[in-house]
Design a protein around this motif. Structure first.
Motif, PDB file in Angstrom:
ATOM      1  N   MET A   1     -26.832  -5.055   7.444  1.00 10.57           N
ATOM      2  CA  MET A   1     -26.502  -3.732   6.894  1.00 10.57           C
ATOM      3  C   MET A   1     -26.613  -3.768   5.379  1.00 10.57           C
ATOM      4  SD  MET A   1     -23.432  -1.685   8.640  1.00 10.57           S
ATOM      5  CE  MET A   1     -23.582  -2.636  10.149  1.00 10.57           C
ATOM      6  N   LYS A   2     -27.051  -2.679   4.842  1.00 10.94           N
ATOM      7  CA  LYS A   2     -27.440  -2.685   3.446  1.00 10.94           C
ATOM      8  C   LYS A   2     -26.255  -2.964   2.491  1.00 10.94           C
ATOM      9  CE  LYS A   2     -29.925   0.069   0.080  1.00 10.94           C
ATOM     10  NZ  LYS A   2     -28.914  -0.015  -0.926  1.00 10.94           N
ATOM     11  N   ASN A   3     -25.117  -2.313   2.843  1.00 10.31           N
ATOM     12  CA  ASN A   3     -23.990  -2.422   1.916  1.00 10.31           C
ATOM     13  C   ASN A   3     -23.292  -3.771   1.945  1.00 10.31           C
ATOM     14  OD1 ASN A   3     -24.365  -0.014   0.828  1.00 10.31           O
ATOM     15  ND2 ASN A   3     -22.857   1.078   2.080  1.00 10.31           N
ATOM     16  N   ARG A   4     -23.568  -4.503   3.004  1.00 11.16           N
ATOM     17  CA  ARG A   4     -22.826  -5.758   3.119  1.00 11.16           C
ATOM     18  C   ARG A   4     -23.467  -6.854   2.290  1.00 11.16           C
ATOM     19  NH1 ARG A   4     -18.927  -5.689   7.441  1.00 11.16           N
ATOM     20  NH2 ARG A   4     -18.474  -7.855   7.024  1.00 11.16           N
TER      21      ARG A   4
END
Lengths: 621, 484
Positions: A1-4
């Motif tokens: 996931m991008k935000n992680r």
């Protein structure tokens, strides 16, 4: 996931740290409030507890015959708790207690003024107006709910049944700044004895304040007693006192002394009890109660004849010839003279042309010398003592003489149970060495220099009570109980100094000689005026020289063989002892022993009462 | 999508449930203690506050159970529906709510009174989580960011209209979640600084230490420390700290000592301002030396902060009307208003302070029992704990909240869907904001903003709302592994 990504992981830690820091700061603040800082606990107590002081009733005073002299009457103080006050109708308050708006503001300012009211706290009740009249109390009581923060405190004021004995009884007044600072028992508005018995027996009379701890909610409503009154304390009433004073005798003496300055003391030699102690001028003790206190007190302070001073204890006089019996006793005890020793007197003591004497036979032995009050006799006696070689030196001789005087109760306070007693003055060698010395510090005085002390003049200063005590000592033939005005304290023994005799150390037979001399003075000497047909009076007059007209002094005891009373009378500026003091003494002795003055003496009574002897004084401003 | 059947009782995070139960029970006991009176009622007497709270607790437990039974998918599906329903109710409330003690936030239906504002929090959290969990959602895209702000501020604005300032401010908590989701930290930081400087400068105004006006001095000192911290943040300038930090601290300390002995006194604010100026010049030099743009930003921050400080002072002293000034000051607890906010905080500090280390014992508090503390079973409930359980008890409660919040962060982080994680962070942020502001207010650190202590304060709406907020997340967490 991008935000992680890693950056976001770090932010999780920042967030947790931030939360943790905030919570830790809060815990630190809790530590500060709850553990480090003690103020909050006090504030909490004054918040929630209303400590209501319960005043005990002050002890009651009655005279030796059980006549009530001083008792209590209800009075009402208006108290204020500043923190609880809020807007109210000031005008209707002022109307209720009958004060002006300006007074109201001033009282309020006084309450908050730390100078005038050192114990000020906005949490505790403070005195606002003292001693409300009954009528004002009634009006205020009905509307007190309209004035938040104001309370009525019930307390008592003194009440007097007789206008006499003001100096003995003393008065009470609001504790001042000093009183509060000296003893933390007192808070502003409390009463404390200021003079007299009220002061000296303050601790017995005041009792013990009680306290009632009430819980109070934020609106000032009382929610009941804290812990069901477990911590409450009932007030303990003050102890009642029975005085040695006979109020009738006291009143009689005051009447005799009216318009004269001076004092009368009547003692009971067997016990040291003071039956009466008059100091003139006097005042009505009920002047110094209630709200008129201030005005009346100011008036008394302004009076040039100083009615507030108790002359019997606080005044000192040269005793004059009343000192001679004490001299005789000292000379006899020291074997300087015997009762048979005779000294010549031709109009006085010859050396230096000083003390004069009046006409009598010469030479005279001791007893007639006392009877005629021969000045020369006692001057010769003192000279003989001071020049006696057995003492080794002049200084040792005068110090021995002084010791004999001190043993007879002079030079120090007798320990009367009233405040302000003066010790008088009996000089010793040190005193004279300082007074009579040349430039090189070498003293040059001799017996002749100081000879006038033999006849109670010169440096000698005695208080009336000391003279009276001398009479009592002679009456007892060698001992005295320190004079005292309180006979009995309820449930408490009297101080032991008043129950143990003090011996003078002078042999009884010497006293018998002096008694004979004093008896002769009454039957055929200077105090013939005190010769009463059915009472064997022994006496000695005195004429105390001073800057004004001589003071008239008389000391006596009676009856001779079983003395019931010892008396001293001092009439300031009364001239010879025989003129005013002796007849006054005569009347007092009869009044004390018989309860009344016989009809045949009424003319003397009238004469004394009607006499005015007031030296002119500059009025005090 | 396919689902694996899960056993909710095995997957449920019992740690959080346990913390929830402990706090709720502790709250209930405290409410009983604070309303306990001499004409006491029983703890379960329904006419008393504690009796009513018992009803709320039981219904909350039922509610929690029901929420756990609902399939987690439904929350995501109905997120917007719930949000718009709540918005509608909020609007309705603004229109029809009666005025109850100055607040128009209560909806009265027969015997029941509810406060929709409390429920707006979980609804907004659901809606924001839904929007942000859309595939390829980019927060830093301006239109997206504005969309989110709109979602958050719409209910906040409606609540403000109901004169519930405190509840409206709670929506600021969403920024903490946004920070976690990638919003630049400086926005949060600047916002935090602005609030801190504003509160400090007004709170400490008129406090003087010699010549120094403490409001300016303290804020300038903080700015100085922040500048030094920022310097540490960048590797290139870090070694300069070795002499810059001691020099700044030394000069300040020296000036402080001097100001005591100098006959004319010394305004320390000018000294610190001088240090900040020098640091800025130094940063300019670093910028030129390393060609690093962020040094310029630090200078910008320094200038901006100082400018902000002096303009707050100026605006407050010269532009605001006196009654506005007083209102702000009272809210911040500066002015001692015996019947207003200042009084409350004072009484609350007295109550807590009088508790001491171990407290006065359960039901023995005099301050709370005698109603010295206002709102003592709602906003000021923490007082009762402080007075009766002392430093130990109050600290334990605070630590329990800390554990709960950390647990919530941990749970949020372990979510497998963006929706659950964002919702989780919303829950975390809202609970934290409530605890920080409420306890801070009670112990006199933060301004008086009337919001309840989660799970603790008396009130059905509040307890229900927090229960819903938490249990939806617990359900989401329980089913995190359900989605394959």
């Amino acid at each position: 996931m991008k935000n992680r990504d890693l950056n976001m992981e770090k932010r999780k830690r920042y967030i947790i740290s931030f939360v943790a820091v905030v919570i830790l700061i809060y815990i630190a603040q809790l530590f500060n409030l709850q553990v480090l800082n003690n103020d909050y606990k006090e504030w909490a107590d004054s918040n929630a507890f209303l400590k209501k002081i319960l005043y005990p009733s002050r002890g009651i005073l009655s005279d030796r015959n059980g006549k009530l002299l001083v008792y209590n009457q209800s009075a009402y103080d208006v108290m204020v708790v500043m923190r609880e006050t809020s807007q109210f109708d000031t005008l209707s308050f002022c109307k209720a207690v009958d004060i002006s708006l300006a007074d109201f503001r001033r009282y309020l300012a006084d309450v908050k003024n730390k100078n005038k009211n050192p114990g000020y706290s906005s949490y505790t009740p403070q005195l606002f107006i003292s001693k409300l009249q009954n009528k004002e109390y009634g009006i205020l009581q009905e509307s007190i709910y309209k004035f938040p923060g104001f309370y009525i405190q019930n307390r008592t004021v003194r009440q007097y049944d007789y206008p006499n004995a003001a100096h003995i009884l003393g008065y009470i007044a609001e504790a001042d700044k000093q009183d509060i600072a000296d003893d933390n028992y007192y808070i502003r508005g409390d009463y404390i004895g200021k003079t007299g018995i009220e002061k000296s027996y303050e601790n017995q009379l005041r009792g013990e304040k009680g306290v009632e701890i009430l819980l109070r909610d934020v609106h000032g409503r009382i929610k009941g007693k804290y812990e069901d009154g477990q911590y409450d304390k009932d007030p303990v009433s003050g102890k009642d006192l029975t005085l040695a004073i006979d109020i009738d005798l006291q009143a009689y003496g005051e009447e005799l002394m009216q318009n004269k300055l001076g004092s009368i003391i009547v003692l009971q030699p067997k016990t040291g009890e003071i039956l009466c102690m008059i100091s003139s001028p006097t005042y009505d003790p009920s002047l110094l109660i209630g709200r008129q206190f201030g005005a009346n007190f100011a008036e008394l302070v302004k009076n040039p004849y100083t009615p507030l001073i108790n002359r019997a204890l606080n005044g000192t006089y040269p005793p004059g010839s009343t000192f001679k019996p004490a001299q005789a006793l000292a000379f006899l005890q020291e074997n300087i003279i015997t009762p048979n020793t005779a000294y010549s007197c031709h109009g006085g003591f010859p050396i230096g042309g000083r003390p004069k004497c009046h006409g009598h036979g010469s030479p005279l032995p001791l007893i007639p010398a006392l009877g005629t009050s021969c000045n020369a006799y006692f001057c010769w006696g003192l000279k003989a003592m001071l020049e006696n070689r057995k003492y080794g030196s002049r200084d040792a001789a005068i110090d021995k003489w002084r010791d004999l005087m001190v043993m007879q109760g002079f030079g120090y306070r007798l320990g009367v149970d009233l405040p302000g007693e003066k010790r008088g003055l009996i000089p010793n060698s040190q005193y004279y060495n300082r007074a009579y010395s040349d430039k090189n510090g070498k003293s040059w005085w001799g017996p002749i220099t100081i000879i006038s002390i033999a006849i109670g003049q010169g440096e000698i200063q005695l208080s009336p009570i000391q003279i009276g005590n001398l009479a009592a000592t002679i009456a007892n033939r060698g001992y005295f109980y320190p004079p005292h005005v309180v006979k009995e304290i309820k449930d408490t023994p009297l101080d032991s100094i008043y129950t143990h005799p003090r011996y003078t150390g002078i042999a009884r037979e010497h006293y018998e000689s002096v008694v004979s001399g004093m008896r002769l003075a009454v039957t055929g000497g200077t105090c013939y005026g005190a010769n009463i047909s059915d009472i064997e009076v022994c006496g000695k007059t005195g004429t105390a020289q001073n800057s004004g007209k001589d003071h008239s002094i008389f000391m006596a005891f009676a009856p001779k063989d079983d003395p019931e009373v010892a008396v001293v009378v001092i009439v300031e500026n009364g001239g010879f002892g025989a003129t005013y003091a002796v007849p006054t003494g005569r009347l007092m002795i009869q009044k004390a022993l018989k309860g009344e003055v016989p009809e045949s003496d009424k003319w003397i009574e009238q004469n004394i009462k009607n006499t005015t002897i007031l030296r002119s004084v500059l009025p005090k401003n | 999508m396919s689902y694996r059947k899960i056993n909710i009782w095995n997957a449920l995070d019992w740690w959080t449930v346990a913390l929830y139960l402990i706090l709720v029970i502790a709250g209930w006991l405290s409410i009983y203690a604070s309303t306990y009176d001499y004409d006491q009622t029983s703890m379960v007497d329904l006419s008393g506050r504690s009796g009513m709270q018992m009803i709320w607790i039981i219904t909350s437990l039922v509610l929690g159970f029901v929420l756990l039974m609902i399939d987690s998918e439904w929350y995501e599906i109905f997120a917007f529906w719930i949000y718009f329903l709540i918005i509608a109710v909020l609007i309705l409330t603004v229109i029809v709510a009666p005025d109850i003690k100055g607040s128009r936030s209560w909806l009265v239906i027969g015997p029941i009174r509810i406060q929709p504002a409390e429920f707006a929090k979980f609804a907004t959290a659901l809606a924001v989580a839904k929007v942000m969990s859309v595939y390829r959602f980019e927060l830093l895209n301006l239109s997206n960011f504005i969309k989110i702000l709109g979602l958050v501020f719409l209910p906040a604005l409606l609540i403000l209209c109901q004169k519930e300032t405190g509840s409206a401010l709670v929506f600021l908590a969403f920024f903490l979640m946004l920070y976690r989701e990638g919003m630049p930290g400086f926005i949060l930081f600047l916002g935090f600084c602005a609030v801190l400087f504003f509160v400090l400068s007004i709170r400490l105004s008129d406090v003087f230490w010699g010549q120094t006006e403490m409001s300016q001095f303290v804020v300038l000192l903080i700015i100085m420390i922040i500048l030094l911290c920022l310097l540490y943040n960048y590797k290139k300038g870090r070694h300069h700290l070795k002499f810059l930090a001691p020099a700044s601290a030394g000069v300040t300390a020296l000036a402080a000592v001097l100001s005591i002995y100098l006959p004319g006194g010394l305004n320390l604010s000018w000294v610190v301002l001088g240090i900040i100026g020098s640091l800025s010049v130094y940063f300019l030099f670093l910028f030129i030396k390393y060609r690093a743009f962020h040094y310029l930003l630090i200078i910008l921050f320094a200038v901006g902060s100082v400018g902000f400080l002096y303009s707050v002072d100026y605006v407050f002293d010269h532009i605001l009307e006196p009654h506005h000034q007083i209102r702000i000051q009272v809210t911040l607890g500066v002015v001692d208003d015996p019947s207003g906010a200042g009084y409350n905080v004072n009484q609350s500090k007295i109550a807590i302070g009088s508790g001491g280390v171990l407290g006065k014992g359960y039901l023995n508090g005099t301050q709370t029992k005698l109603k010295y503390v206002p709102e003592q079973d709602t906003d000021f409930i923490f007082c009762t704990v402080g007075e009766e359980k002392g430093f130990v008890g109050a600290s334990v409660i605070l630590l329990l909240f800390l554990v709960l919040i950390v647990r919530l962060v941990y749970l949020s982080e372990r979510q497998k869907t963006t929706f659950s994680r964002i919702y989780g962070y919303c829950v975390t942020a809202i609970v934290f904001f409530h605890v920080a502001v409420n306890v801070g207010m009670v112990i006199g650190i933060t301004p008086v903003i009337g919001i309840p202590l989660p799970f603790f304060s008396y009130g059905g709406s509040s307890l229900w709302a927090f229960t819903i907020l938490l249990f939806i997340f617990l359900r989401l967490d329980a089913s995190r592994n359900a989605r394959l």
